[in-house]
Write a protein that holds these residues in place. Structure first.
Motif, short mmCIF file in Angstrom:
data_model
loop_
_atom_site.label_atom_id
_atom_site.label_comp_id
_atom_site.label_asym_id
_atom_site.label_seq_id
_atom_site.Cartn_x
_atom_site.Cartn_y
_atom_site.Cartn_z
N GLN A 26 9.49 19.60 -27.51
CA GLN A 26 8.82 20.54 -26.60
C GLN A 26 9.17 21.98 -26.95
OE1 GLN A 26 9.93 19.48 -22.53
NE2 GLN A 26 7.76 19.56 -22.04
N SER A 36 -0.93 22.02 -26.37
CA SER A 36 -1.42 20.65 -26.21
C SER A 36 -0.30 19.65 -26.53
CB SER A 36 -2.63 20.41 -27.12
OG SER A 36 -3.04 19.07 -27.04
N TYR A 38 2.92 20.34 -26.43
CA TYR A 38 3.93 20.54 -25.39
C TYR A 38 3.58 19.70 -24.16
CZ TYR A 38 6.93 22.86 -21.98
OH TYR A 38 7.86 23.12 -21.01
N ASN A 39 2.32 19.75 -23.75
CA ASN A 39 1.88 19.00 -22.57
C ASN A 39 1.98 17.50 -22.77
OD1 ASN A 39 1.40 21.35 -21.12
ND2 ASN A 39 -0.73 21.46 -21.79
N LYS A 40 1.67 17.01 -23.97
CA LYS A 40 1.81 15.57 -24.26
C LYS A 40 3.27 15.16 -24.18
CE LYS A 40 -2.30 15.13 -27.08
NZ LYS A 40 -2.86 14.99 -28.41
N PHE A 42 5.52 16.66 -22.35
CA PHE A 42 5.86 16.69 -20.93
C PHE A 42 5.45 15.37 -20.27
CE2 PHE A 42 5.07 17.43 -16.46
CZ PHE A 42 6.25 18.03 -16.06
N ASP A 43 4.26 14.90 -20.62
CA ASP A 43 3.80 13.61 -20.09
C ASP A 43 4.75 12.49 -20.49
OD1 ASP A 43 1.61 14.90 -18.96
OD2 ASP A 43 0.21 14.27 -20.53
N ARG A 44 5.27 12.54 -21.70
CA ARG A 44 6.22 11.52 -22.17
C ARG A 44 7.51 11.59 -21.34
NH1 ARG A 44 6.56 6.59 -24.43
NH2 ARG A 44 8.40 6.39 -25.73
N VAL A 46 7.73 12.58 -18.27
CA VAL A 46 7.39 12.01 -16.97
C VAL A 46 7.41 10.48 -17.05
CG1 VAL A 46 5.54 11.76 -15.25
CG2 VAL A 46 6.12 14.03 -16.15
N GLU A 47 6.89 9.93 -18.13
CA GLU A 47 6.92 8.46 -18.31
C GLU A 47 8.37 7.96 -18.34
OE1 GLU A 47 4.79 7.81 -21.95
OE2 GLU A 47 2.84 8.17 -21.03
N ARG A 49 10.95 9.46 -16.96
CA ARG A 49 11.44 9.61 -15.58
C ARG A 49 11.01 8.42 -14.74
NH1 ARG A 49 8.34 13.97 -12.83
NH2 ARG A 49 9.57 15.35 -14.13
N ASN A 50 9.75 8.06 -14.84
CA ASN A 50 9.23 6.95 -14.05
C ASN A 50 9.90 5.63 -14.42
OD1 ASN A 50 7.57 8.71 -12.69
ND2 ASN A 50 5.79 8.28 -13.98
#
Length: 124
Positions: A26, A36, A38-40, A42-44, A46-47, A49-50
């Motif tokens: 990141q 783009s 960076y955002n992908k 970030f999504d990773r 979050v995954e 974290r979940n």
């Protein structure tokens, strides 16, 4: 041996490594204005974290050693992730990043601290 494990197949140590690698990538994406990517990443995060949330116990504590990592983005993301389980340590790290004036990281740390201290951001 299976090469690409899913998050659910990873050990706690592997999840911390995946979190660290995504955070480092990141920072690189941010410095190269690759938003783009960076955002992908970030999504990773979050995954990850979940995945940690659905495991027994509170696995966010596994990220506490990252509050002193050499990479500022790793420290920032670890501080945000550990606010609920170690608010004093996480806030100290966020303040250090804010005081570094290393932008955009200092701005993100400042905003997170402000939202957390005002109660607008309540980590789960």
């Amino acid at each position: 041996m299976k090469k690409n494990k899913t998050l659910s197949e990873m050990t706690e140590e592997e999840l911390v490594g995946e979190f660290t690698n995504a955070s480092i990538a990141q920072k690189e994406a941010s410095e190269k204005d690759k938003f783009s990517k960076y955002n992908k990443l970030f999504d990773r995060i979050v995954e990850i974290r979940n995945e940690r949330k659905i495991r027994p116990g509170d696995r966010r504590r596994d990220l506490l050693p990252l509050l002193t990592h050499d990479n500022i983005q790793v420290r920032l993301m670890a501080a945000i992730e550990t606010l609920a389980v170690a608010p004093d340590a996480a806030c100290r790290t966020l303040k250090e990043i804010k005081d570094s004036n290393w932008f955009p990281f200092a701005m993100d740390a400042s905003s997170t601290l402000s939202w957390f201290e005002s109660g607008r951001f309540r980590p789960e």
